[in-house]
Scaffold this motif. Structure first.
Motif, PDB file in Angstrom:
ATOM      1  N   GLU A  49       9.384  23.710  64.164  1.00  0.00           N
ATOM      2  CA  GLU A  49      10.429  24.709  63.991  1.00  0.00           C
ATOM      3  C   GLU A  49       9.910  25.925  63.239  1.00  0.00           C
ATOM      4  O   GLU A  49      10.275  27.067  63.536  1.00  0.00           O
ATOM      5  CB  GLU A  49      11.621  24.100  63.250  1.00  0.00           C
ATOM      6  N   ALA A  50       9.054  25.685  62.231  1.00  0.00           N
ATOM      7  CA  ALA A  50       8.473  26.799  61.481  1.00  0.00           C
ATOM      8  C   ALA A  50       7.592  27.656  62.385  1.00  0.00           C
ATOM      9  O   ALA A  50       7.604  28.891  62.303  1.00  0.00           O
ATOM     10  CB  ALA A  50       7.670  26.263  60.294  1.00  0.00           C
ATOM     11  N   TRP A  51       6.815  27.003  63.245  1.00  0.00           N
ATOM     12  CA  TRP A  51       5.980  27.738  64.197  1.00  0.00           C
ATOM     13  C   TRP A  51       6.843  28.522  65.168  1.00  0.00           C
ATOM     14  O   TRP A  51       6.555  29.677  65.483  1.00  0.00           O
ATOM     15  CB  TRP A  51       5.072  26.771  64.948  1.00  0.00           C
ATOM     16  N   ARG A  52       7.935  27.923  65.634  1.00  0.00           N
ATOM     17  CA  ARG A  52       8.847  28.609  66.556  1.00  0.00           C
ATOM     18  C   ARG A  52       9.465  29.840  65.890  1.00  0.00           C
ATOM     19  O   ARG A  52       9.613  30.889  66.508  1.00  0.00           O
ATOM     20  CB  ARG A  52       9.948  27.666  67.025  1.00  0.00           C
ATOM     21  N   ARG A  53       9.813  29.706  64.618  1.00  0.00           N
ATOM     22  CA  ARG A  53      10.365  30.852  63.884  1.00  0.00           C
ATOM     23  C   ARG A  53       9.338  31.971  63.795  1.00  0.00           C
ATOM     24  O   ARG A  53       9.657  33.144  63.998  1.00  0.00           O
ATOM     25  CB  ARG A  53      10.790  30.431  62.480  1.00  0.00           C
ATOM     26  N   ASP A  54       8.095  31.609  63.506  1.00  0.00           N
ATOM     27  CA  ASP A  54       7.047  32.621  63.414  1.00  0.00           C
ATOM     28  C   ASP A  54       6.811  33.299  64.764  1.00  0.00           C
ATOM     29  O   ASP A  54       6.558  34.516  64.829  1.00  0.00           O
ATOM     30  CB  ASP A  54       5.755  31.993  62.899  1.00  0.00           C
ATOM     31  N   LEU A  55       6.882  32.529  65.839  1.00  0.00           N
ATOM     32  CA  LEU A  55       6.765  33.112  67.175  1.00  0.00           C
ATOM     33  C   LEU A  55       7.888  34.112  67.417  1.00  0.00           C
ATOM     34  O   LEU A  55       7.670  35.195  67.974  1.00  0.00           O
ATOM     35  CB  LEU A  55       6.811  32.010  68.243  1.00  0.00           C
ATOM     36  N   MET A  56       9.106  33.747  67.000  1.00  0.00           N
ATOM     37  CA  MET A  56      10.255  34.627  67.180  1.00  0.00           C
ATOM     38  C   MET A  56      10.063  35.933  66.412  1.00  0.00           C
ATOM     39  O   MET A  56      10.331  37.017  66.926  1.00  0.00           O
ATOM     40  CB  MET A  56      11.530  33.924  66.714  1.00  0.00           C
ATOM     41  N   VAL A  57       9.582  35.840  65.174  1.00  0.00           N
ATOM     42  CA  VAL A  57       9.320  37.036  64.372  1.00  0.00           C
ATOM     43  C   VAL A  57       8.249  37.895  65.045  1.00  0.00           C
ATOM     44  O   VAL A  57       8.361  39.122  65.109  1.00  0.00           O
ATOM     45  CB  VAL A  57       8.880  36.641  62.947  1.00  0.00           C
ATOM     46  N   MET A  58       7.212  37.256  65.550  1.00  0.00           N
ATOM     47  CA  MET A  58       6.132  37.971  66.218  1.00  0.00           C
ATOM     48  C   MET A  58       6.644  38.698  67.467  1.00  0.00           C
ATOM     49  O   MET A  58       6.344  39.886  67.676  1.00  0.00           O
ATOM     50  CB  MET A  58       5.029  36.985  66.610  1.00  0.00           C
ATOM     51  N   LEU A  59       7.411  38.011  68.280  1.00  0.00           N
ATOM     52  CA  LEU A  59       7.925  38.605  69.514  1.00  0.00           C
ATOM     53  C   LEU A  59       8.872  39.767  69.218  1.00  0.00           C
ATOM     54  O   LEU A  59       8.893  40.767  69.932  1.00  0.00           O
ATOM     55  CB  LEU A  59       8.636  37.542  70.351  1.00  0.00           C
ATOM     56  N   TYR A  60       9.646  39.613  68.156  1.00  0.00           N
ATOM     57  CA  TYR A  60      10.537  40.701  67.756  1.00  0.00           C
ATOM     58  C   TYR A  60       9.725  41.930  67.349  1.00  0.00           C
ATOM     59  O   TYR A  60      10.053  43.062  67.716  1.00  0.00           O
ATOM     60  CB  TYR A  60      11.423  40.245  66.594  1.00  0.00           C
ATOM     61  N   GLY A  61       8.638  41.691  66.611  1.00  0.00           N
ATOM     62  CA  GLY A  61       7.787  42.798  66.203  1.00  0.00           C
ATOM     63  C   GLY A  61       7.104  43.477  67.380  1.00  0.00           C
ATOM     64  O   GLY A  61       6.911  44.696  67.377  1.00  0.00           O
ATOM     65  N   LEU A  62       6.760  42.704  68.402  1.00  0.00           N
ATOM     66  CA  LEU A  62       6.093  43.260  69.575  1.00  0.00           C
ATOM     67  C   LEU A  62       7.056  43.997  70.502  1.00  0.00           C
ATOM     68  O   LEU A  62       6.642  44.840  71.292  1.00  0.00           O
ATOM     69  CB  LEU A  62       5.401  42.147  70.371  1.00  0.00           C
ATOM     70  N   SER A  63       8.345  43.666  70.398  1.00  0.00           N
ATOM     71  CA  SER A  63       9.338  44.229  71.317  1.00  0.00           C
ATOM     72  C   SER A  63       9.738  45.646  70.961  1.00  0.00           C
ATOM     73  O   SER A  63      10.364  46.335  71.762  1.00  0.00           O
ATOM     74  CB  SER A  63      10.591  43.340  71.346  1.00  0.00           C
ATOM     75  N   GLY A  64       9.422  46.093  69.758  1.00  0.00           N
ATOM     76  CA  GLY A  64       9.733  47.462  69.367  1.00  0.00           C
ATOM     77  C   GLY A  64      11.157  47.619  68.876  1.00  0.00           C
ATOM     78  O   GLY A  64      11.927  46.661  68.773  1.00  0.00           O
ATOM     79  N   GLU A  65      11.519  48.860  68.593  1.00  0.00           N
ATOM     80  CA  GLU A  65      12.826  49.150  68.011  1.00  0.00           C
ATOM     81  C   GLU A  65      13.971  48.887  68.971  1.00  0.00           C
ATOM     82  O   GLU A  65      15.118  48.763  68.555  1.00  0.00           O
ATOM     83  CB  GLU A  65      12.871  50.611  67.549  1.00  0.00           C
ATOM     84  N   GLN A  66      13.675  48.833  70.279  1.00  0.00           N
ATOM     85  CA  GLN A  66      14.746  48.629  71.249  1.00  0.00           C
ATOM     86  C   GLN A  66      15.274  47.196  71.223  1.00  0.00           C
ATOM     87  O   GLN A  66      16.368  46.912  71.680  1.00  0.00           O
ATOM     88  CB  GLN A  66      14.263  48.962  72.668  1.00  0.00           C
ATOM     89  N   ALA A  67      14.481  46.282  70.695  1.00  0.00           N
ATOM     90  CA  ALA A  67      14.873  44.877  70.727  1.00  0.00           C
ATOM     91  C   ALA A  67      15.946  44.589  69.694  1.00  0.00           C
ATOM     92  O   ALA A  67      15.938  45.121  68.594  1.00  0.00           O
ATOM     93  CB  ALA A  67      13.650  43.998  70.458  1.00  0.00           C
TER      94      ALA A  67
END
Length: 220
Positions: free
Chosen positions: A125-143
Motif C-alpha cells: 500500500e505504501a508503494w502504491r501511494r508513492d506511485l500515485m504521488v509520482m503519477l500526479y507529479g508527472l501529470s502536471g497542473e491539469q491533473a
C-alpha cells in the motif's frame, strides 16, 4: 518489520514462496522476469502502470528473501529539479532519481523478523501511494487527484463525507479530533437540527443542543 537498504548484515528473512503468493493475490498475474544470482525479479502491471518487485535472497536459490525492492521507470516526461525535490519530500518509502532522460521511482527495504501477510500488505500500500504521488507529479497542473478518485465524483458521497469546521459561536466547543479518537465519545450529531445548531426559517438557536450541533447520546 522493514528498514531501508543498508550495507550491514541482514537481520531476518521471509520465504520467497509466501511473498510471490502475496504478490499474485494482490495483483493477479505477475511475470517472472528472471534471476541474477540471488536476485529474483517479478514484473507487475497495475491499471496500466508497469513496475518490478525485486527479491534479494540470502543466497542464490535459498528461497529466503532478505531484501525487497520496487522499481518503476518513466521515460519521455520532463520534470525540473525543483519538481523532483518536491516529489521526494512527499514520498513515503521511495525516492525519485533522474538518470539521463529517464526518471526512476525506487524503494528498497531490508527485512527483519518473521513474515506477516498484513505487514507486507502495508508495504504494498505504501508503494502504491508513492506511485500515485509520482503519477500526479508527472501529470502536471491539469491533473486533479480528486477528480481521478471515483467516489469523489458522486454527489451523494461528497455530501456525506463533508466535515465542517467547528463553529466559533459561544457554546460550540466541539473538538473534532478528540471525538474521532474517542476522547469525547459522549457527543453525537443533534437530530433536531442536523448538526447545524439552528432551526426554523428564522434560524433560531436549537434548544436541544444549545446551538452546538452536538448532543450527549442516549444510553441504551
Amino acid at each position: 518489520m522493514f528498514k531501508m537498504f543498508s550495507n550491514g548484515a541482514s537481520e531476518g528473512s521471509w520465504p520467497l514462496s509466501k511473498i510471490a503468493a502475496a504478490l499474485k493475490n494482490a495483483y493477479g498475474a505477475i511475470d517472472a522476469l528472471g534471476e541474477d544470482g540471488p536476485l529474483k525479479v517479478y514484473g507487475v502491471q497495475e491499471n496500466g502502470v508497469n513496475f518490478v518487485v525485486a527479491l534479494m535472497q540470502s543466497a542464490a536459490g535459498s528461497g529466503k528473501v532478505v531484501e525487497i525492492g520496487f522499481l518503476a521507470r518513466f521515460t519521455g516526461f520532463s520534470l525540473t529539479v525543483q519538481a523532483i525535490e518536491g516529489l521526494n519530500r512527499n514520498l513515503h518509502i521511495s525516492v525519485v532519481a533522474l538518470e539521463g532522460e529517464d526518471l526512476f521511482l525506487m524503494a528498497g527495504l531490508q527485512i527483519t523478523g518473521k513474515y506477516d501477510d498484513g505487514q507486507f500488505g502495508l508495504v504494498l500500500e505504501a508503494w502504491r501511494r508513492d506511485l500515485m504521488v509520482m503519477l500526479y507529479g508527472l501529470s502536471g497542473e491539469q491533473a486533479s487527484m480528486v477528480e481521478a478518485f471515483p467516489a469523489a465524483k458522486m454527489a451523494a458521497a461528497r455530501t456525506f463525507a463533508t466535515n465542517k469546521a467547528p463553529s466559533s459561536e459561544p457554546g460550540a466547543d466541539f473538538d473534532m479530533l478528540s471525538s474521532f479518537l474517542g476522547a469525547t465519545a459522549s457527543k453525537e450529531v443533534c437530530d433536531e437540527c442536523g448538526g447545524k445548531g439552528k432551526r426554523g426559517l428564522i434560524a433560531r438557536t436549537c434548544l436541544d443542543c444549545d446551538g452546538s450541533g452536538f448532543v450527549t447520546p442516549r444510553r441504551h
